[in-house]
Design a protein around this motif. Structure first.
Motif, PDB file in Angstrom:
ATOM      1  N   GLY A 281       0.825  -1.204   0.000  1.00  0.00           N
ATOM      2  CA  GLY A 281       0.000   0.000   0.000  1.00  0.00           C
ATOM      3  C   GLY A 281       0.861   1.256   0.000  1.00  0.00           C
ATOM      4  N   SER A 282       0.199   2.385   0.150  1.00  0.00           N
ATOM      5  CA  SER A 282       0.907   3.666   0.119  1.00  0.00           C
ATOM      6  C   SER A 282       1.579   3.981   1.456  1.00  0.00           C
ATOM      7  CB  SER A 282      -0.062   4.796  -0.246  1.00  0.00           C
ATOM      8  OG  SER A 282      -1.107   4.883   0.714  1.00  0.00           O
ATOM      9  N   GLU A 283       1.184   3.303   2.546  1.00  0.00           N
ATOM     10  CA  GLU A 283       1.817   3.478   3.854  1.00  0.00           C
ATOM     11  C   GLU A 283       2.097   2.097   4.444  1.00  0.00           C
ATOM     12  OE1 GLU A 283      -0.175   6.048   6.544  1.00  0.00           O
ATOM     13  OE2 GLU A 283      -0.537   7.625   5.061  1.00  0.00           O
ATOM     14  N   PHE A 284       3.322   1.876   4.890  1.00  0.00           N
ATOM     15  CA  PHE A 284       3.687   0.586   5.455  1.00  0.00           C
ATOM     16  C   PHE A 284       4.875   0.790   6.394  1.00  0.00           C
ATOM     17  CE2 PHE A 284       5.393   1.296   1.269  1.00  0.00           C
ATOM     18  CZ  PHE A 284       6.759   1.089   1.407  1.00  0.00           C
ATOM     19  N   HIS A 285       5.233  -0.227   7.166  1.00  0.00           N
ATOM     20  CA  HIS A 285       6.326  -0.086   8.123  1.00  0.00           C
ATOM     21  C   HIS A 285       7.107  -1.384   8.251  1.00  0.00           C
ATOM     22  CE1 HIS A 285       3.216  -1.871  10.739  1.00  0.00           C
ATOM     23  NE2 HIS A 285       4.235  -2.377  11.412  1.00  0.00           N
ATOM     24  N   PHE A 286       8.340  -1.238   8.744  1.00  0.00           N
ATOM     25  CA  PHE A 286       9.219  -2.372   9.014  1.00  0.00           C
ATOM     26  C   PHE A 286       9.725  -2.238  10.449  1.00  0.00           C
ATOM     27  CE2 PHE A 286       9.574  -1.402   4.507  1.00  0.00           C
ATOM     28  CZ  PHE A 286       9.343  -2.640   3.915  1.00  0.00           C
ATOM     29  N   GLU A 287       9.726  -3.347  11.174  1.00  0.00           N
ATOM     30  CA  GLU A 287      10.219  -3.344  12.547  1.00  0.00           C
ATOM     31  C   GLU A 287      11.687  -3.784  12.561  1.00  0.00           C
ATOM     32  OE1 GLU A 287       7.712  -5.623  15.049  1.00  0.00           O
ATOM     33  OE2 GLU A 287       5.932  -4.362  14.724  1.00  0.00           O
ATOM     34  N   ILE A 288      12.556  -2.931  13.093  1.00  0.00           N
ATOM     35  CA  ILE A 288      13.987  -3.218  13.159  1.00  0.00           C
ATOM     36  C   ILE A 288      14.364  -3.843  14.494  1.00  0.00           C
ATOM     37  CG2 ILE A 288      16.283  -2.172  13.052  1.00  0.00           C
ATOM     38  CD1 ILE A 288      14.825  -2.234  10.409  1.00  0.00           C
ATOM     39  N   GLY A 289      13.656  -3.463  15.544  1.00  0.00           N
ATOM     40  CA  GLY A 289      13.982  -3.955  16.887  1.00  0.00           C
ATOM     41  C   GLY A 289      14.996  -3.053  17.565  1.00  0.00           C
ATOM     42  N   THR A 290      16.063  -3.642  18.111  1.00  0.00           N
ATOM     43  CA  THR A 290      17.097  -2.870  18.815  1.00  0.00           C
ATOM     44  C   THR A 290      18.247  -2.574  17.866  1.00  0.00           C
ATOM     45  OG1 THR A 290      16.513  -3.852  20.943  1.00  0.00           O
ATOM     46  CG2 THR A 290      18.699  -2.864  20.755  1.00  0.00           C
ATOM     47  N   LEU A 291      18.666  -1.311  17.858  1.00  0.00           N
ATOM     48  CA  LEU A 291      19.792  -0.864  17.042  1.00  0.00           C
ATOM     49  C   LEU A 291      20.898  -0.420  17.989  1.00  0.00           C
ATOM     50  CD1 LEU A 291      20.456  -0.459  14.003  1.00  0.00           C
ATOM     51  CD2 LEU A 291      19.799   1.926  14.297  1.00  0.00           C
ATOM     52  N   GLY A 292      22.010  -1.177  17.997  1.00  0.00           N
ATOM     53  CA  GLY A 292      23.086  -0.900  18.931  1.00  0.00           C
ATOM     54  C   GLY A 292      23.802   0.406  18.636  1.00  0.00           C
ATOM     55  N   ALA A 293      24.551   0.888  19.616  1.00  0.00           N
ATOM     56  CA  ALA A 293      25.326   2.120  19.443  1.00  0.00           C
ATOM     57  C   ALA A 293      26.311   1.939  18.295  1.00  0.00           C
ATOM     58  CB  ALA A 293      26.054   2.472  20.735  1.00  0.00           C
ATOM     59  N   GLY A 294      26.313   2.887  17.357  1.00  0.00           N
ATOM     60  CA  GLY A 294      27.202   2.824  16.213  1.00  0.00           C
ATOM     61  C   GLY A 294      26.763   1.872  15.117  1.00  0.00           C
ATOM     62  N   GLU A 295      25.628   1.215  15.274  1.00  0.00           N
ATOM     63  CA  GLU A 295      25.174   0.221  14.299  1.00  0.00           C
ATOM     64  C   GLU A 295      24.358   0.877  13.196  1.00  0.00           C
ATOM     65  OE1 GLU A 295      22.645  -4.003  14.140  1.00  0.00           O
ATOM     66  OE2 GLU A 295      22.814  -2.856  16.013  1.00  0.00           O
ATOM     67  N   THR A 296      24.438   0.305  11.986  1.00  0.00           N
ATOM     68  CA  THR A 296      23.643   0.756  10.825  1.00  0.00           C
ATOM     69  C   THR A 296      23.007  -0.459  10.165  1.00  0.00           C
ATOM     70  OG1 THR A 296      25.078   2.662  10.407  1.00  0.00           O
ATOM     71  CG2 THR A 296      23.699   1.916   8.592  1.00  0.00           C
TER      72      THR A 296
END
Length: 550
Positions: A260-275
């Motif tokens: 659809g025109s609006e959607f989302h993705f769950e990343i969870g926890t993003l550590g310090a310095g992480e990409t």
């Protein structure tokens, strides 16, 4: 980071006194009668539980782990009262285990007094801990049967309720309150004292700060129908973990995603310095400037970062216009022109044009290599490419052969499913073209001789004529002898009128004959009038005949 807080401790003490004539030694007072007092639970302090069966025991409070009851092993050492045994009751409150801040409150005085005789009591407040406590306040309440003679130091209040405010109390520091009391009646009464204090507390806490940054990349320009990969990279340049990271994507109406025109993705926890990076595949479905907006949130909305990309979606837009006559008469030629334009922002490729030739027309010729399919009744052209803003043109000629409304339709198609169509309606009509011809058989005519006038009506048009009427006016130099025609006639004086011919087909004619006799010398003018529903006005024809005499 250092956090400072204050801990409030409350100590309440109540002791029963017996007013009578005899005193008893301190060792005669059973241990169960010595009250042990509890702090109110809402103050966060728990004291030692009273002995079972004591009438003075309050309900057991909830224990706060920051407070505990000290073992009541400290007693004020005072000489015995001449009136009886000395009563020394006390209780303690530990305000903090880590810093060991403990305040005690003790009653010192006789356990039994006499009516009307002054007696002395002392309240002892002691900081037995290792830390300074602040805002130390003692409150004492006396029943109405006890008269307070004096207190030292001076207290606020009166009428049975007194308050002393000592401020700070250093470690091992003691404050004493002296008072003189007189019991006004026999019996027992309770003296209740309350001490409150606050204690500072400090904790060393490390504060980390997670951060969010989002970047996205996509092609700057695509065409309608192309796929559009979009890469979204989420990073945490902070020094703490970012929790509950969610990517929200929003597309404008010219882009399409399977979710659809609006959607989302769950990343969870993003550590310090992480990409982390994800790729989203969209489709371009509409031309113009289209927007991809990505918002990343974390920590339940506390952290947020937004990125936006604008993609130019080009689109070839075809338009077609058919020009031609809206009316044609039978057997007349007509030309039709098909104009094909690209009104979009991208080239239109593999352009084809198909136009039908209605059954009311017969094909004669076409331009630009048009091919006519007799069986299908269609004309086809291959145009190739049309650039943005460009117009190309094809044409064909045909002859109207059948009356009625004839539809000329043109359809244009191109690569990527582009299409456009247009049509024009041409009304084909027949026309009733009546031609009137009058001739005299003999000219000149002698007086007394007969001659005849022949009247011929011909439909030279393509449409039948209706209600065809002939009216003849014989000149005064002649008289009517007789008349003939396809229909009956009537004579009124010098005028002969034929009944209407209902229908006169194309290329058909009607012939009338009127016989006359010369009666007078002169230039005679025979007049004929033609009327029909197909004519707006009558057609009038005259024939001159000379009448003479010897």
């Amino acid at each position: 980071m250092k956090c400072h807080g204050w801990l409030l401790g409350v100590v309440m003490m109540m002791t029963p006194l017996v007013v009578g004539n005899e005193a008893r030694a301190e060792d005669e007072i059973p241990a169960s009668e010595l009250p042990v007092f509890a702090l109110p639970s809402d103050a966060g302090v728990a004291l030692e539980k009273p002995s079972a069966g004591s009438d003075l025991a309050p309900p057991p409070p909830a224990v706060n782990p920051l407070f505990e009851v000290a073992n009541p092993g400290l007693m004020e050492e005072e000489p015995e009262s001449p009136q009886g045994a000395m009563l020394t009751n006390f209780t303690t409150a530990q305000l903090g285990r880590e810093t060991e801040q403990v305040v005690t409150l003790s009653w010192v005085g006789p356990s039994e007094i006499k009516v009307g005789k002054p007696f002395g009591y002392e309240l002892v407040v002691r900081n037995v801990g290792l830390e300074t406590v602040e805002n130390v306040t003692v409150k004492d309440t006396f029943p109405a049967s006890v008269k307070v003679v004096s207190v030292e130091p001076q207290a606020a209040g009166g009428e049975g309720f007194y308050t002393w405010r000592f401020g700070k109390l250093e470690p091992q520091e003691v404050r004493r309150i002296q008072m003189q009391l007189v019991a006004m009646e026999k019996g027992e009464f309770n003296c209740q004292a309350l001490v409150t204090a606050t204690s500072p507390s400090m904790a060393h806490i490390r504060v980390s700060e997670p951060k969010l940054q989002v970047a996205q990349s996509a092609a700057k320009k695509v065409m309608v129908g192309d796929s559009l990969p979009v890469t979204v990279a989420v990073s945490n340049p902070g020094d703490g973990n970012a929790d509950n990271v969610i990517i929200h994507a929003q597309l404008s109406d010219g882009l399409k995603h399977e979710s659809g025109s609006e959607f989302h993705f769950e990343i969870g926890t993003l550590g310090a310095g992480e990409t982390r990076a994800i790729q989203v595949i969209c489709s371009a479905i509409k031309g113009g400037n289209q927007v991809i907006r990505t918002t990343v949130v974390a920590e339940d909305g506390v952290l947020e970062s937004t990125a936006e990309s604008v993609v130019v979606v080009t689109e070839a837009t075809l338009a077609v216009k058919v020009d031609g006559p809206s009316r044609r008469y039978l057997n007349r030629s007509a030309q039709y022109v098909v104009n094909i334009s690209n009104e979009g922002t991208a080239p239109a490729n593999n352009v084809k044009v198909t136009s039908n030739l209605p059954s009311g027309f017969r094909y004669t010729s076409s331009t630009s290599g048009g091919r006519y399919d007799v069986a299908a009744g269609t004309l086809d052209w291959f145009i190739g490419s049309i650039q943005p803003g460009e117009t190309k043109q094809v044409a064909y000629k045909c002859i109207a052969i059948k009356p009625g409304t004839q539809n000329h339709n043109a359809v244009v198609s191109a690569h990527r499913g582009l299409a456009a169509k247009d049509k024009i309606d041409t009304t084909v009509e027949g026309i009733a073209a009546l031609f009137l011809e009058v001739i005299d058989v003999d000219d000149p005519v002698e007086v007394g001789a007969q001659t005849a006038y022949e009247i011929r009506v011909t439909n030279q048009g393509s449409l039948e004529a209706s209600n065809v009427v002939i009216q003849a006016l014989v000149p005064p130099q002649m008289e009517v002898v007789g008349a003939q025609g396809p229909v009956r006639h009537a004579q009124q004086g010098q005028e002969v009128v034929f009944e209407p011919v209902k229908k006169l087909a194309p290329r058909a004619n009607a012939i009338y004959r009127i016989i006359v006799r010369g009666t007078g010398v002169g230039d005679a003018r025979f007049q004929t009038r033609l009327l029909s529903d197909s004519l707006k006005e009558p057609v009038i024809e005259e024939e001159n005949t000379k009448v003479y005499a010897d």
